[in-house]
Design an enzyme around this catalytic site. Structure first.
Site, PDB file in Angstrom:
ATOM      1  N   LYS A  17       0.491  -1.245   0.151  1.00 29.95           N
ATOM      2  CA  LYS A  17      -0.374  -0.225  -0.570  1.00 29.95           C
ATOM      3  C   LYS A  17       1.191   1.332  -0.137  1.00 29.95           C
ATOM      4  O   LYS A  17       0.531   1.966  -0.531  1.00 29.95           O
ATOM      5  CB  LYS A  17      -0.724  -0.062   1.266  1.00 29.95           C
ATOM      6  CG  LYS A  17      -1.666  -0.853   0.914  1.00 29.95           C
ATOM      7  CD  LYS A  17      -3.349  -1.435   2.490  1.00 29.95           C
ATOM      8  CE  LYS A  17      -1.807  -1.563   3.731  1.00 29.95           C
ATOM      9  NZ  LYS A  17      -1.724  -3.003   3.771  1.00 29.95           N
ATOM     10  N   GLY A  41       3.652  -2.161   9.415  1.00 36.36           N
ATOM     11  CA  GLY A  41       4.999  -1.361   8.405  1.00 36.36           C
ATOM     12  C   GLY A  41       4.522  -1.185   6.834  1.00 36.36           C
ATOM     13  O   GLY A  41       4.471  -2.835   5.852  1.00 36.36           O
ATOM     14  N   HIS A  42       4.784  -0.197   6.638  1.00 41.65           N
ATOM     15  CA  HIS A  42       4.937   0.181   5.012  1.00 41.65           C
ATOM     16  C   HIS A  42       6.464   0.799   4.636  1.00 41.65           C
ATOM     17  O   HIS A  42       6.872   1.755   5.262  1.00 41.65           O
ATOM     18  CB  HIS A  42       3.959   1.249   4.883  1.00 41.65           C
ATOM     19  CG  HIS A  42       2.574   0.783   5.361  1.00 41.65           C
ATOM     20  ND1 HIS A  42       1.493   1.637   5.341  1.00 41.65           N
ATOM     21  CD2 HIS A  42       2.272   0.055   5.302  1.00 41.65           C
ATOM     22  CE1 HIS A  42       0.431   0.790   6.022  1.00 41.65           C
ATOM     23  NE2 HIS A  42       0.770   0.248   6.194  1.00 41.65           N
TER      24      HIS A  42
END
Ligand code: IMO
Ligand code: MG
Length: 424
Positions: A17, A41-42
């Site tokens: 994302k 967690g991106h």
């Protein structure tokens, strides 16, 4: 008046994302987080530097976009302050761009202790991130949670002391580690002072920005099948990462929503426990994990891996009103000679394309697969759909026909520029 674009995960999280938000960030003035906390967690790679974002919307990485932590978020101040420092060390002007909702709920150390305690007691483990997300949302709905704005009330210290005492009683009664009241009071007074410049009424602010015609992106965290209502309960998170949670987590109305981007990978993954129809517990799953680097952004936990589940995708599209798909990791799946996608479930000999989050249904369902030709070669330099190998185009067209939804963004590699953008 502008409308907000929304980015949502269509499976069990970790769909990439951050990539979509980062792409949309180029055109956006405002980026927003609506739900969840530092269970997210991106990973975003900018100019060769890898950023692992947990709370602050990744739009801030452009150093020109306002980043708003909305009211629906549960906020761990220690993690947030760490993230602020990390961004500042990369010359990001956090003081100018970050805004935090006064209505976001605060996570305290006892929430993490309770998370561990509850997980240990569960017969059917969820595999939570142990960050205290569930207990913090419990307090919100039980109406004893402390919000960011509460940290500036005169009675904050006494209310906090009472709260720690209450939680310690519960922890002690279960032989779990208790929390040091003095330490919590001291550190949270310090956190409150540090965060104060960022705190405001973000609801009013968001509507003001829309009226000023600013471009806005809401960055989803977690994903549809982790939704407390629409996911594979109880193996879910404690918030609504779906479109409804975007509204309640920001104060935007249904009329303020424009495009809804549903993010998936060309295969699938899940962390934590719970049913997973297309999971591959064999060397093929291991190969997907290695090729896709499917290990937790923060914890390094190996993710469970499998083929793409189009039955689940269609459900996620319906729930969220997705009008654009962002398909990531096309390059990864293209390394297989032959790969598969699930086009129906076989439930006790009956084929269906209808999804259900009923646990027994999901544990009984056997995937019905369609095979696709891989061997795409290096596609990282492809910038248009037409440049992709015919077999890759066929796979994408099949997904579009199956779901009735346009695949607008296609991830072809790890770097920022490895993304095909299509016009409909
Ligand atoms: P992003 O935003 C993947 C999973 C946890 C666990 C369950 C409940 O990176 O996609 P929690 O700590 O929320 O109570 O854990 O939800 N989970 C995620 N899995 N990506 C996430 O976020 C997740 N956030 C929560 O692994 O199974
Ligand atoms: Mg994650």
């Amino acid at each position: 008046m502008s409308k907000a674009s929304v980015v949502l995960g269509c499976f069990y999280g970790d769909e990439g994302k951050g990539r979509t938000t980062d792409y949309l960030g180029q055109f956006s003035d405002v980026s927003v987080r609506a739900s969840g906390g530092n269970n997210a967690g991106h990973t975003i790679k900018v100019n060769g530097v890898k950023f692992a974002m947990r709370l602050i919307p990744s739009g801030i990485l452009s150093n020109k976009t306002i980043a708003i932590i909305g009211n629906g978020v549960v906020l761990n101040p220690a993690v947030l302050l760490g993230e602020i420092d990390m961004l500042k060390s990369h010359d990001i002007d956090v003081d100018r761009f970050l805004k935090i909702s006064d209505k976001a709920h605060v996570i305290f150390p006892y929430h993490a202790n309770l998370d561990v305690m509850l997980e240990n007691k569960r017969v059917h483990k969820i595999g939570t991130t142990k960050n205290g997300i569930g207990p913090a949302y419990c307090d919100k709905y039980e109406r004893c949670g402390l919000r960011v704005g509460d940290m500036y009330r005169d009675d904050f210290e006494s209310v906090l002391r009472q709260m720690v005492a209450t939680k310690n009683e519960l922890l002690a009664a279960n032989n779990e580690p208790t929390c040091d009241v003095e330490e919590i009071v001291a550190t949270y007074m310090e956190y409150a002072a540090k965060l104060k410049p960022y705190v405001c009424d973000t609801v009013t602010l968001l509507h003001k920005y829309l009226k000023e015609d600013k471009n806005m992106v809401v960055e989803g965290a977690q994903a549809t099948l982790l939704d407390i209502d629409f996911g594979s309960y109880p193996y879910v998170t404690s918030s609504n990462p779906t479109i409804g949670g975007i509204l309640t987590g920001t104060g935007l109305s249904v009329r303020d929503i424009g495009d809804v981007y549903g993010v998936i990978k060309a295969y699938s993954s899940r962390v934590g426990e719970g049913p997973y129809v297309t999971e591959l517990c064999d060397e093929v799953g291991d190969r997907i994990r290695d090729l896709g680097h499917e290990y937790g952004t923060v914890t390094g936990r190996p993710r469970r891996c499998g083929w793409l589940d189009l039955v689940a995708l269609k459900y996620a599209i319906d729930i969220n009103g997705v009008n654009y798909i962002n398909l990531n990791h096309l390059d990864t799946i293209g390394q297989f000679d032959i790969f598969k996608a699930c086009v129906a479930y076989d439930v006790n000999g009956v084929e269906t394309q209808d999804f259900s989050t009923n646990e027994e249904f999901l544990r009984t369902a056997k995937p019905v697969y369609k095979e696709f030709k891989g061997n795409f070669g290096d596609i990282s330099a492809c910038r248009t759909f037409e440049e992709l190998p015919a077999d890759a185009q066929d796979y994408i067209r099949f997904i579009e026909e199956y779901t009735g939804t346009f695949v607008k963004l296609i991830g072809t590699g790890a770097d920022r520029e490895c993304m095909i953008v299509r016009e409909q």
